[in-house]
Motif scaffolding. Structure first.
Motif, PDB file in Angstrom:
ATOM      1  N   PHE A   1       0.837  -1.200   0.000  1.00  0.00           N
ATOM      2  CA  PHE A   1       0.000   0.000   0.000  1.00  0.00           C
ATOM      3  C   PHE A   1       0.876   1.255   0.000  1.00  0.00           C
ATOM      4  N   PRO A   2       0.431   2.327  -0.685  1.00  0.00           N
ATOM      5  CA  PRO A   2       1.193   3.583  -0.689  1.00  0.00           C
ATOM      6  C   PRO A   2       0.879   4.391   0.568  1.00  0.00           C
ATOM      7  N   VAL A   3       1.394   3.905   1.711  1.00  0.00           N
ATOM      8  CA  VAL A   3       1.087   4.563   2.978  1.00  0.00           C
ATOM      9  C   VAL A   3       1.648   5.980   2.986  1.00  0.00           C
ATOM     10  N   HIS A   4       2.796   6.162   2.356  1.00  0.00           N
ATOM     11  CA  HIS A   4       3.411   7.487   2.265  1.00  0.00           C
ATOM     12  C   HIS A   4       3.540   7.905   0.799  1.00  0.00           C
ATOM     13  N   SER A   5       3.571   9.189   0.586  1.00  0.00           N
ATOM     14  CA  SER A   5       3.799   9.704  -0.759  1.00  0.00           C
ATOM     15  C   SER A   5       5.271   9.607  -1.103  1.00  0.00           C
TER      16      SER A   5
ATOM     17  N   ARG B   1      -6.935   2.358   2.549  1.00  0.00           N
ATOM     18  CA  ARG B   1      -6.826   1.093   1.827  1.00  0.00           C
ATOM     19  C   ARG B   1      -6.174   0.016   2.703  1.00  0.00           C
ATOM     20  N   LEU B   2      -5.153   0.419   3.442  1.00  0.00           N
ATOM     21  CA  LEU B   2      -4.500  -0.552   4.331  1.00  0.00           C
ATOM     22  C   LEU B   2      -5.498  -1.078   5.351  1.00  0.00           C
ATOM     23  N   GLU B   3      -6.261  -0.171   5.953  1.00  0.00           N
ATOM     24  CA  GLU B   3      -7.255  -0.584   6.944  1.00  0.00           C
ATOM     25  C   GLU B   3      -8.350  -1.442   6.317  1.00  0.00           C
ATOM     26  N   ALA B   4      -8.610  -1.218   5.001  1.00  0.00           N
ATOM     27  CA  ALA B   4      -9.603  -2.046   4.318  1.00  0.00           C
ATOM     28  C   ALA B   4      -9.154  -3.498   4.281  1.00  0.00           C
ATOM     29  N   MET B   5      -7.834  -3.712   4.080  1.00  0.00           N
ATOM     30  CA  MET B   5      -7.327  -5.092   4.086  1.00  0.00           C
ATOM     31  C   MET B   5      -7.438  -5.691   5.475  1.00  0.00           C
ATOM     32  N   LEU B   6      -7.096  -4.899   6.495  1.00  0.00           N
ATOM     33  CA  LEU B   6      -7.219  -5.406   7.861  1.00  0.00           C
ATOM     34  C   LEU B   6      -8.679  -5.722   8.188  1.00  0.00           C
ATOM     35  N   TYR B   7      -9.577  -4.865   7.741  1.00  0.00           N
ATOM     36  CA  TYR B   7     -11.005  -5.082   7.962  1.00  0.00           C
ATOM     37  C   TYR B   7     -11.463  -6.362   7.269  1.00  0.00           C
ATOM     38  N   ALA B   8     -11.010  -6.572   6.019  1.00  0.00           N
ATOM     39  CA  ALA B   8     -11.412  -7.777   5.282  1.00  0.00           C
ATOM     40  C   ALA B   8     -10.882  -9.028   5.971  1.00  0.00           C
TER      41      ALA B   8
ATOM     42  N   PHE C   1     -17.325  -0.961   6.649  1.00  0.00           N
ATOM     43  CA  PHE C   1     -15.990  -0.388   6.802  1.00  0.00           C
ATOM     44  C   PHE C   1     -16.065   0.975   7.488  1.00  0.00           C
ATOM     45  N   ASP C   2     -17.078   1.760   7.146  1.00  0.00           N
ATOM     46  CA  ASP C   2     -17.224   3.068   7.803  1.00  0.00           C
ATOM     47  C   ASP C   2     -17.349   2.892   9.321  1.00  0.00           C
ATOM     48  N   GLN C   3     -18.157   1.939   9.719  1.00  0.00           N
ATOM     49  CA  GLN C   3     -18.321   1.687  11.153  1.00  0.00           C
ATOM     50  C   GLN C   3     -17.004   1.229  11.786  1.00  0.00           C
ATOM     51  N   TYR C   4     -16.306   0.374  11.048  1.00  0.00           N
ATOM     52  CA  TYR C   4     -15.019  -0.136  11.541  1.00  0.00           C
ATOM     53  C   TYR C   4     -13.999   0.999  11.654  1.00  0.00           C
ATOM     54  N   PHE C   5     -13.849   1.789  10.579  1.00  0.00           N
ATOM     55  CA  PHE C   5     -12.766   2.772  10.548  1.00  0.00           C
ATOM     56  C   PHE C   5     -13.019   3.921  11.518  1.00  0.00           C
TER      57      PHE C   5
ATOM     58  N   ARG D   1      -1.985  -2.418  15.956  1.00  0.00           N
ATOM     59  CA  ARG D   1      -1.392  -3.285  14.933  1.00  0.00           C
ATOM     60  C   ARG D   1      -0.970  -2.504  13.692  1.00  0.00           C
ATOM     61  N   ASN D   2      -1.561  -1.335  13.474  1.00  0.00           N
ATOM     62  CA  ASN D   2      -1.191  -0.477  12.340  1.00  0.00           C
ATOM     63  C   ASN D   2      -0.101   0.476  12.803  1.00  0.00           C
ATOM     64  N   ILE D   3       1.131   0.192  12.414  1.00  0.00           N
ATOM     65  CA  ILE D   3       2.270   0.953  12.914  1.00  0.00           C
ATOM     66  C   ILE D   3       2.305   2.386  12.375  1.00  0.00           C
ATOM     67  N   TRP D   4       1.494   2.648  11.327  1.00  0.00           N
ATOM     68  CA  TRP D   4       1.480   3.999  10.758  1.00  0.00           C
ATOM     69  C   TRP D   4       0.252   4.794  11.178  1.00  0.00           C
TER      70      TRP D   4
END
Length: 898
Positions: free
Chosen positions: A59-63, A82-89, A348-352, A362-365
């Motif tokens: 994922f392009p976490v940074h530009s 997008r990264l959180e979408a994978m974790l959610y899935a 996903f909205d509820q999750y995020f 768990r998401n280091i960024w």
């Protein structure tokens, strides 16, 4: 071996082995060493989630960072969402009892920093377990072989985002047979199954997107656009696909195709806008570029004061995002963008929105995202505190204390993870039927077999649409079409204006442009030609042309050529066809007809009066002395001369044309034949008297009539021969009145008498007139008391002057558009004047004496031929003596008493 030993030496040995093989692979792929990057503290940072089967994530976490720095600022939507979408899935799949039961999916998620070379370095982590390492030379301090932990095995990779990154990574994963499913890479190049056989994607390729964009451009009536692409596979491949499809479809021309450099120099975007303005008619700009490039293009357009000029058609990298147009809304107004068909995932909205610093470790960024999203600062080790920014409390809530809108590719990230899970589930059912957990046949998972299961999946995705792949690993093309609108909209933003699923469905009535205008602006090289104008194409540019008017008597045959109208037609006012040319003739009410008719009526009345007077006083001396027989013949000719005026003006028909031929020269022929006979008789009498007292032959009235009729018969014979050779008929002359302006073109209805035939018809009469004039000159010495020679002479002199004036007028107007009217008027007036001269000189004085001085109309002493000859001889003798004395400068008055 002690635990301490196992934790130092083996680990050290293990690290050394990994570094050696990773560096070797790096050198083989890129030809450079990653030591420099490692020295900059860019060792792979990743999210590790334990599981029975591990999936990789990119994922392009940074530009992209500035020169020399691989990573820049955190990307909230395109990266963290997008990264959180994978974790959610993964959470959803692992909690689903029907999908991969008793099997937990884990993950190793890496940051690509939006840079392909950096992403390649990171992705080498995925293949560590597949590299066969020789550890025979590695020993612990006690001589025993080291205990090296087995690296995790990644069975498949979710990602990457950018096409250039996916291409770079796909080349490595292909070597190790690791399937890859992208959620955002759309470059057509990735559809090449021979080069990227392990690559699949849940988004349609740009070839579909390019087809949709071509359809949009054509639906808006544009045929002249420019293209703008970010350097790299995504931008260049997208534009190439657009160019190829537009060429195949036809009717669309590319003004300029500009590439945005990967590392643009200062002022680069100003130059791009300047280049686009070189073809300012191409207002439509097809843009395949990343978010950063899109934003800088809009900034440059705004800086150049070109707000509202360019009409952007953006690819899915623009989509419905707010970040590229932030602070550039006025420039972006009216932009039409395209995005793979998507739906907002409520789960996903509820999750995020429930994520926080406490429950999302768990998401280091995530901490970076938190600081950027809430514009605050966390106290972190190694990070200097910035007093200018407020301190984060940790109590902030997403969507409540900050703006939140689900990123457009979230749905596709979830679908990509689910596609991998469904493939693993089907594989587990086939290889491990009834087995709880991962059986031996799936340990390890064979990549090529997993690829076959991936290509076979078919399920309803998170948005309810089908997820499937074709033989090249491409998803079907389904796009939503948006337009960014500001005017007359309470909440400016992207409005759904249509969709594309193999064909376009666009709602033009929903579209709105700069200033609230509903009319679609033009982006054409050349505007349509006006009616009656043909297209002159510009060489090499089929959409550009110059408009040229079909001039003269041309009409528009087709859009590229003009043609002449038929001879009897003229072009329509708009020159799209031809219409019959109006037919005209000389009308009685025309000024060109009124004057000749007026003169002819006066002449006919006068002639009738003279004839009536002569008939009334037929036996009086003056009438008898004038030669009654020839006088009536001559007056008849004069009457016919006046009468021809009416035939010349009357509407042409076969009968009228026949009478024109007959009477045009006959009247003059009768008049001049009679006068010629008179002058010839007088001349012969006095010439004979000089030689003998015997009178000449053929001087009796009967002889004179016979001579006259013989002369007239020559004219009649010529006319009847003309009738036989070419029967009279009417024609419509379309050339006579054909001026440069076809609006004034007319067809002239007239008899078939050319200028030459008309002159030939009059030529015999002119010969008689000239001969008569010659005899009149020769007879000028005869005493006026004895004959009519001098009045006839004056008549002929005047007639010659009239006809000498007639010739240049008649033939000098041959090129005039009023030729028929001028020539007809000139001819009839000339004939009427010559007839009036004859009538006035020869008969009006006689009528005057008969009517007003009857006392002079008495019988004079009759003289013999001998007396007449003697008088003529004396007159001649006196004239000669007078001439001699005048030459001797002595002047003697002649005796006129005789």
């Amino acid at each position: 071996m002690t635990s301490e030993a196992r934790s130092s030496h083996p680990c050290c040995c293990t690290l050394t082995g990994h570094q050696t093989w990773l560096q070797l692979l790096w050198v083989l792929l890129l030809g450079i060493s990653p030591v420099s990057l490692a020295q900059q503290g860019t060792q792979p940072q990743s999210i590790k989630i334990e599981g029975d089967i591990t999936l990789g994530g990119l994922f392009p976490v940074h530009s992209r960072g500035p020169a020399g720095v691989p990573c820049g600022d955190v990307k909230r939507e395109k990266g963290i969402h997008r990264l959180e979408a994978m974790l959610y899935a993964l959470d959803q799949i692992n909690s689903d009892p029907d999908l991969l039961p008793n099997i937990t999916l884990g993950a190793r998620i890496l940051d690509t920093c939006s840079r392909d070379t950096y992403a390649l370095e990171q992705s080498l982590t995925f293949v560590q377990a597949l590299i066969q390492k020789d550890n025979s030379d590695v020993r612990c301090s006690n001589g025993e072989p080291p205990i090296i932990p087995k690296p995790e095995r990644v069975v498949g990779v979710i990602g990457a985002s950018g096409s250039s990154v996916s291409i770079m990574v796909a080349n490595v994963l292909r070597l190790f047979a690791i399937p890859q499913i992208s959620y955002a890479s759309t470059a057509p190049e990735l559809s090449d199954n021979s080069r990227y056989e392990f690559f699949s994607r849940v988004v349609p390729p740009d070839s579909y997107q390019a087809q949709a964009m071509v359809d949009i451009v054509k639906a808006m009536g544009w045929n002249y656009v420019s293209t703008l692409a970010s350097e790299g596979n995504y931008g260049e491949s997208g534009v190439d696909a657009f160019l190829q499809i537009s060429r195949e479809a036809g009717g669309l021309c590319i003004a300029q195709s500009i590439k945005i450099p990967r590392e643009p120099r200062p002022g680069e975007f100003d130059k791009i806008i300047k280049r686009l303005m070189e073809t300012s008619n191409a207002r439509g700009v097809i843009i395949f570029a990343n978010e950063d490039d899109i934003k800088r293009v809009l900034q440059a357009a705004k800086k150049a004061n070109l707000t509202g000029h360019f009409l952007f058609v953006g690819s899915d990298s623009w989509g419905a995002k707010s970040s590229p147009i932030q602070d550039q809304e006025e420039v972006a107004e009216g932009a039409v963008t395209i995005l793979p068909k998507r739906a907002s995932i409520d789960g996903f909205d509820q999750y995020f929105t429930s994520r926080s610093l406490e429950n999302n470790r768990r998401n280091i960024w995530f901490a970076e995202f938190w600081e950027d999203d809430f514009k605050c600062k966390l106290t972190r080790p190694g990070i200097k505190y910035d007093p200018s920014r407020r301190k984060c409390t940790g109590d902030e809530r997403i969507s409540q204390d900050s703006q939140y809108e689900q990123e457009g590719k979230v749905q596709f990230v979830i679908d990509a993870v689910y596609a991998m899970a469904h493939a693993l589930h089907s594989m587990h059912l086939d290889l491990c039927p009834g087995y709880m957990g991962v059986c031996e046949k799936m340990d390890p998972v064979e990549g090529r077999m997993l690829l076959q299961y991936i290509r076979s999946v078919n399920f309803n995705g998170s948005a309810g649409t089908g997820v499937m792949f074709n033989e090249n690993g491409d998803a079907p093309g389904r796009y939503d079409i948006f337009q960014y609108q500001m005017s007359n909209v309470s909440n400016p933003g992207y409005k759904d204006i249509g969709q594309w699923t193999n064909h376009l469905r666009l709602n033009p009535e929903e579209m709105q442009w700069s200033g609230g205008d509903r009319r679609i602006p033009d982006s054409v090289c050349s505007f349509p030609c006006e009616p009656g104008e043909r297209k002159k194409m510009v060489k090499g540019v089929p959409c550009c042309w110059h408009c040229e008017l079909c001039d003269g008597y041309q009409y528009l045959l087709d859009e590229f050529s003009c043609d002449m109208c038929p001879f009897d037609m003229r072009p329509l006012p708009n020159r799209t066809g031809c219409r019959p040319t109006p037919i005209i003739k000389l009308e009685w009410s025309s000024p060109w007809a009124i004057i000749p008719v007026f003169l002819a009526i006066l002449g006919i009345l006068a002639t009738t009066g003279v004839i009536g007077t002569f008939v009334r006083f037929n036996d009086t001396p003056i009438v008898r002395a004038s030669g009654r027989e020839l006088s009536y013949v001559l007056l008849t000719g004069i009457f016919l001369i006046y009468l021809i005026t009416f035939l010349m003006i009357a509407e042409p028909s076969v009968a009228v044309c026949a009478f024109r031929r007959l009477l045009l020269g006959l009247g003059m022929c009768i008049s001049y034949a009679a006068m010629l006979t008179k002058t010839n008789r007088i001349y012969r009498i006095f010439e004979q008297g000089k030689k003998s007292v015997t009178p000449p032959k053929f001087i009796s009235p009967t002889s004179q009539l016979i001579i006259t009729f013989i002369l007239i018969s020559v004219q009649l014979l010529g006319v009847f021969i003309w009738f036989g050779v070419m029967p009279p008929h009417t024609i419509i002359d379309y050339e006579e009145q054909k001026p440069p302006n076809p609006e004034f073109a007319r067809g002239v209805l007239k008899c078939d008498m050319s200028d030459l035939s008309l002159m030939l018809c009059l030529s015999y009469s002119i010969v008689l007139m000239i001969t008569c004039t010659v005899y009149a000159i020769k007879s000028r010495g005869v005493p006026e008391t004895f004959n009519e020679a001098k009045p006839i002479g004056f008549t002929m002199y005047t007639t010659c002057i009239i006809w000498l004036a007639f010739v240049p007028i008649f033939f000098g107007t041959a090129q005039s558009t009023e030729k028929m009217f001028i020539q007809t008027t000139t001819l009839t007036v000339s004939m009427s004047l010559s007839a009036t001269v004859s009538l006035g000189m020869l008969y009006i004085p006689k009528v005057y004496v008969i009517i007003f001085h009857p006392e002079q109309n008495v019988q004079k002493r009759k003289r013999s031929f001998k007396a007449v000859v003697q008088a003529a001889t004396v007159s001649t003798h006196l004239s000669m003596k007078s001439s001699e004395k005048q030459n001797g400068e002595s002047k003697i008055e002649p005796d006129r008493s005789q």
